[in-house]
Scaffold this active site. Structure first.
Site, PDB file in Angstrom:
ATOM      1  N   GLY A  72       0.831  -1.196   0.000  1.00  0.00           N
ATOM      2  CA  GLY A  72       0.000   0.000   0.000  1.00  0.00           C
ATOM      3  C   GLY A  72       0.862   1.241   0.000  1.00  0.00           C
ATOM      4  N   SER A  73       0.345   2.308   0.596  1.00  0.00           N
ATOM      5  CA  SER A  73       1.043   3.589   0.538  1.00  0.00           C
ATOM      6  C   SER A  73       2.247   3.619   1.482  1.00  0.00           C
ATOM      7  CB  SER A  73       0.079   4.721   0.908  1.00  0.00           C
ATOM      8  OG  SER A  73      -0.381   4.533   2.233  1.00  0.00           O
ATOM      9  N   THR A  74       3.219   4.447   1.141  1.00  0.00           N
ATOM     10  CA  THR A  74       4.419   4.587   1.969  1.00  0.00           C
ATOM     11  C   THR A  74       4.053   5.117   3.349  1.00  0.00           C
ATOM     12  OG1 THR A  74       5.802   4.859   0.027  1.00  0.00           O
ATOM     13  CG2 THR A  74       6.672   5.753   2.086  1.00  0.00           C
ATOM     14  N   GLU A  75       3.086   6.018   3.386  1.00  0.00           N
ATOM     15  CA  GLU A  75       2.671   6.625   4.660  1.00  0.00           C
ATOM     16  C   GLU A  75       2.166   5.550   5.640  1.00  0.00           C
ATOM     17  OE1 GLU A  75      -0.626   9.128   3.972  1.00  0.00           O
ATOM     18  OE2 GLU A  75      -0.745   9.757   6.081  1.00  0.00           O
ATOM     19  N   GLY A 116       2.665   2.334   5.357  1.00  0.00           N
ATOM     20  CA  GLY A 116       3.792   1.411   5.571  1.00  0.00           C
ATOM     21  C   GLY A 116       4.680   1.873   6.713  1.00  0.00           C
ATOM     22  N   GLU A 146       5.659  -3.553   0.841  1.00  0.00           N
ATOM     23  CA  GLU A 146       5.767  -3.239  -0.581  1.00  0.00           C
ATOM     24  C   GLU A 146       4.988  -1.950  -0.787  1.00  0.00           C
ATOM     25  OE1 GLU A 146       5.059  -2.448  -3.941  1.00  0.00           O
ATOM     26  OE2 GLU A 146       3.811  -4.228  -4.211  1.00  0.00           O
ATOM     27  N   CYS A 151       2.016   0.232  -8.550  1.00  0.00           N
ATOM     28  CA  CYS A 151       3.114   0.779  -7.743  1.00  0.00           C
ATOM     29  C   CYS A 151       4.406   0.864  -8.544  1.00  0.00           C
ATOM     30  CB  CYS A 151       3.299  -0.043  -6.485  1.00  0.00           C
ATOM     31  SG  CYS A 151       3.291  -1.800  -6.810  1.00  0.00           S
ATOM     32  N   GLU A 195       4.049  10.042  -6.071  1.00  0.00           N
ATOM     33  CA  GLU A 195       3.316   8.981  -6.762  1.00  0.00           C
ATOM     34  C   GLU A 195       1.897   9.482  -7.045  1.00  0.00           C
ATOM     35  OE1 GLU A 195       2.335   5.326  -4.529  1.00  0.00           O
ATOM     36  OE2 GLU A 195       3.074   4.204  -6.254  1.00  0.00           O
TER      37      GLU A 195
HETATM   38  P1  NDP Z   1      -3.401   2.639   1.926  1.00  0.00           P
HETATM   39  O1  NDP Z   1      -1.967   2.400   2.168  1.00  0.00           O
HETATM   40  O2  NDP Z   1      -4.158   3.504   2.857  1.00  0.00           O
HETATM   41  O3  NDP Z   1      -4.194   1.248   1.825  1.00  0.00           O
HETATM   42  C1  NDP Z   1      -3.626  -0.021   1.668  1.00  0.00           C
HETATM   43  C2  NDP Z   1      -4.289  -1.018   2.607  1.00  0.00           C
HETATM   44  O4  NDP Z   1      -3.962  -0.707   3.957  1.00  0.00           O
HETATM   45  C3  NDP Z   1      -5.810  -1.002   2.553  1.00  0.00           C
HETATM   46  O5  NDP Z   1      -6.302  -2.306   2.795  1.00  0.00           O
HETATM   47  C4  NDP Z   1      -6.148  -0.066   3.702  1.00  0.00           C
HETATM   48  O6  NDP Z   1      -7.459  -0.217   4.157  1.00  0.00           O
HETATM   49  C5  NDP Z   1      -5.138  -0.506   4.729  1.00  0.00           C
HETATM   50  N1  NDP Z   1      -4.836   0.464   5.776  1.00  0.00           N
HETATM   51  C6  NDP Z   1      -5.079   1.807   5.797  1.00  0.00           C
HETATM   52  N2  NDP Z   1      -4.615   2.351   6.940  1.00  0.00           N
HETATM   53  C7  NDP Z   1      -4.054   1.342   7.653  1.00  0.00           C
HETATM   54  C8  NDP Z   1      -3.386   1.263   8.924  1.00  0.00           C
HETATM   55  N3  NDP Z   1      -3.175   2.349   9.671  1.00  0.00           N
HETATM   56  N4  NDP Z   1      -2.935   0.061   9.344  1.00  0.00           N
HETATM   57  C9  NDP Z   1      -3.093  -1.037   8.583  1.00  0.00           C
HETATM   58  N5  NDP Z   1      -3.719  -1.029   7.397  1.00  0.00           N
HETATM   59  C10 NDP Z   1      -4.190   0.142   6.923  1.00  0.00           C
HETATM   60  O7  NDP Z   1      -3.529   3.196   0.457  1.00  0.00           O
HETATM   61  P2  NDP Z   1      -4.815   3.923  -0.148  1.00  0.00           P
HETATM   62  O8  NDP Z   1      -5.688   2.853  -0.605  1.00  0.00           O
HETATM   63  O9  NDP Z   1      -5.393   4.941   0.745  1.00  0.00           O
HETATM   64  O10 NDP Z   1      -4.147   4.747  -1.330  1.00  0.00           O
HETATM   65  C11 NDP Z   1      -3.460   5.961  -1.037  1.00  0.00           C
HETATM   66  C12 NDP Z   1      -2.265   6.115  -1.933  1.00  0.00           C
HETATM   67  O11 NDP Z   1      -1.355   5.061  -1.693  1.00  0.00           O
HETATM   68  C13 NDP Z   1      -2.592   5.985  -3.410  1.00  0.00           C
HETATM   69  O12 NDP Z   1      -3.003   7.196  -3.923  1.00  0.00           O
HETATM   70  C14 NDP Z   1      -1.286   5.523  -3.968  1.00  0.00           C
HETATM   71  O13 NDP Z   1      -0.442   6.603  -4.218  1.00  0.00           O
HETATM   72  C15 NDP Z   1      -0.694   4.676  -2.857  1.00  0.00           C
HETATM   73  N6  NDP Z   1      -0.899   3.232  -3.055  1.00  0.00           N
HETATM   74  C16 NDP Z   1       0.164   2.489  -3.389  1.00  0.00           C
HETATM   75  C17 NDP Z   1       0.008   1.135  -3.607  1.00  0.00           C
HETATM   76  C18 NDP Z   1       1.145   0.289  -3.975  1.00  0.00           C
HETATM   77  O14 NDP Z   1       0.947  -0.841  -4.411  1.00  0.00           O
HETATM   78  N7  NDP Z   1       2.344   0.737  -3.815  1.00  0.00           N
HETATM   79  C19 NDP Z   1      -1.282   0.480  -3.523  1.00  0.00           C
HETATM   80  C20 NDP Z   1      -2.354   1.349  -3.098  1.00  0.00           C
HETATM   81  C21 NDP Z   1      -2.135   2.676  -2.894  1.00  0.00           C
HETATM   82  P3  NDP Z   1      -8.610   0.657   3.440  1.00  0.00           P
HETATM   83  O15 NDP Z   1      -8.641   0.285   2.005  1.00  0.00           O
HETATM   84  O16 NDP Z   1      -9.830   0.254   4.121  1.00  0.00           O
HETATM   85  O17 NDP Z   1      -8.234   2.099   3.646  1.00  0.00           O
END
Ligand code: NDP
Length: 481
Positions: free
Chosen positions: A235-238, A240, A257, A291, A388
């Site tokens: 998911g997002s770096t933030e 992560g 990742e 990503c 990104e």
């Molecule tokens: P997130 O990182 O928020 O979401 C990824 C997953 O983590 C989702 O299942 C999300 O749940 C879950 N999640 C959110 N907050 C937490 C937490 N504090 N602890 C554990 N799990 C959590 O990405 P977003 O979907 O909000 O996308 C935001 C940005 O991230 C995008 O605009 C893009 O730039 C980037 N991104 C990058 C990806 C990659 O593969 N590198 C994939 C997706 C996004 P929920 O969906 O319910 O919020």
């Protein structure tokens, strides 16, 4: 005169979507203790597809406890050969149900059916087949004569490749003898719930795979649960970084990742038509929700004008619209939130002085859409060259020498992937060695294979998924990456 395409919609009648779904815990679907459900919609039409359970703390506890019981009593005691039988069975069921799963993925995610059918689903099945093959051969993987599993894996995945990210996480975990609690993204839970049904159909022992749905808060509760041994996040770096902070000081093994801002570098000796296809595939595949997308195009200055003209010509032929139409190239943006983020960053691109270009492209009235877009006059300081965007937006920069290309490509906090287009093998090898990126493609882009490890450097995360290297993340051994 260009030919028009007749509509070629894939039928959605193969998919049976329930009006609501519970949580998949201990081998069966259960109501959430909160009694709360949230809606999942089709981003191409904004139609509500279903209501999905919101897992709270008590549900997370129940799912982790089910996974622990299944680990202690069944899965960790089973021979690799027997585990392989279940994983092979899952792989075959995915193949048998691939049309249904592809349509469901397209409905819930917005990606073109051409991609879910021809890219996502074949790769999902391949990941299960590949890892089923490893389950009884782990002693030959290079991790010692008798590598042991870790225990319960908490896995949190994003919305861009919902079922494929599930496969990347669940297949190696099971092959190595771990049990799983997985949380899909809030906007794309349906294929993970269909996968729960496949686990039942395969007769997988109850509790080996648990699927809990919910928002970010559910993900946080899961990764912070004290009885979890391994956390895998994409998911997002933030988020992560927040997970890494939460896991620090615990015994939990972690792989992350995260995002990327990959350079796709085209030299003047590259086969230009092939490179144009690679550039298009690099950034407009899956609406740029990738990503490892090639979101920064680095063109050698001597061919920049010619390449840009060809690229623009090619972009005018892309078809945006109904994701279920087999002729569609660009589907819907996954959510209104993601669309706002793309709009905000592209507006910043113009405000900072870059030049925006999109082909004329009719946009449907309903749903979330963004036309394929490229920016020229981009400098390395612009936000669109640094952040990104996660959308169908390309930033074009130029370079004169290989050294300049290397400096610009590596000038990013990320380090997930890179592409190199040149006719010279020696230049490919030299460039690949200079790239601070986990994956380097040569004369191609966005190619995936379960035998090939995937993962990043720097703010793109750590650990590898896929290949022999990916097994190490699910075994009680030092991670080799
Ligand atoms: P997130 O990182 O928020 O979401 C990824 C997953 O983590 C989702 O299942 C999300 O749940 C879950 N999640 C959110 N907050 C937490 C937490 N504090 N602890 C554990 N799990 C959590 O990405 P977003 O979907 O909000 O996308 C935001 C940005 O991230 C995008 O605009 C893009 O730039 C980037 N991104 C990058 C990806 C990659 O593969 N590198 C994939 C997706 C996004 P929920 O969906 O319910 O919020």
């Amino acid at each position: 005169m260009p030919f028009d395409y007749a509509p070629a919609p894939e039928s959605r009648s193969i998919v049976d979507i329930e009006s609501n779904y519970g949580l998949f815990i201990g081998g069966s679907f259960t109501e959430p203790t909160s009694g709360e459900f949230f809606k999942t919609i089709n981003p191409a039409t904004e139609e509500v597809l279903s209501e999905v359970a919101e897992a709270g703390q008590a549900d997370v506890d129940a799912a982790v406890a089910a996974a622990r019981r299944a680990y202690d009593k069944t899965w960790s005691k089973m021979s690799g050969k027997d585990r392989a039988k279940y994983i092979f069975r899952i792989a075959r069921l995915i193949q048998e149900r691939s049309r249904e799963l592809a349509v469901l993925e397209t409905l819930d995610n917005g990606k073109p059916i051409r991609e879910s059918r021809d890219v996502d689903l074949p790769l999902v099945a391949a990941h299960f087949f590949y890892h089923a093959g490893w389950a009884d051969k782990l002693e030959f993987a290079g991790y010692g004569p008798d590598p042991k599993s870790l225990g319960v894996a908490a896995q949190v995945i994003p919305w861009n490749f919902p079922l494929l990210m599930l496969a990347w996480k669940v297949a190696p975990a099971l092959a190595c003898g771990n049990t799983v609690v997985l949380k899909p993204a809030e906007t794309t839970p349906l294929t993970a719930l269909a996968f729960a049904d496949i686990c039942q159909q395969a007769g997988l022992p109850p509790g080996v795979v648990n699927i809990i749905t919910g928002a970010g808060e559910t993900g946080r509760m899961l990764v912070e649960h004290p009885d979890v041994d391994k956390v895998a996040f994409t998911g997002s770096t933030e988020v992560g970084k927040a997970i890494q902070r939460a896991v620090a000081g615990t015994k939990k093994k972690l792989t992350l990742e995260l995002g990327g801002k990959a350079a796709n570098i085209v030299f003047d000796d590259a086969p230009i038509d092939q490179a144009i296809e690679g550039i298009v595939n690099g950034i407009y595949f899956n609406q740029g929700h990738v990503c490892c997308a090639g979101s920064r195009l680095l063109l050698q200055e001597s061919i920049a004008d010619e390449a840009l003209a060809s690229l623009k010509r090619r972009l005018t032929t892309l078809r945006l619209g109904d994701p279920l139409d087999k002729n569609t190239d660009i589907g819907a943006i996954n959510s209104s939130m993601q669309l706002s983020k793309i709009e905000e960053l592209t507006a910043a691109g113009e405000a900072e002085g870059a030049e925006r270009w999109s082909p004329t492209c009719p946009i449907p009235d309903k749903g979330f859409w963004f036309p394929p877009t490229l920016f020229t006059n981009v400098t390395q300081a612009h936000r669109i060259a640094r952040e990104e965007i996660f959308g169908p937006v390309l930033s074009v920069l130029t370079f004169r020498t290989p050294e300049e290309a290397v400096a610009k490509a590596n000038n990013t906090p990320f380090g997930l992937s890179a592409g190199i287009w040149t006719e010279k093998g020696s230049r490919t090898l030299w460039m690949a060695n200079q790239m601070r990126a986990g994956i380097v493609w040569a004369n191609t882009f966005n190619r995936f294979d379960p035998a090939s490890p995937f993962g990043g450097f720097k703010e793109s995360g750590f650990g590898r998924e896929g290949g022999v290297q990916g097994l190490g993340a699910y075994l009680n051994v030092e991670d080799p990456s």
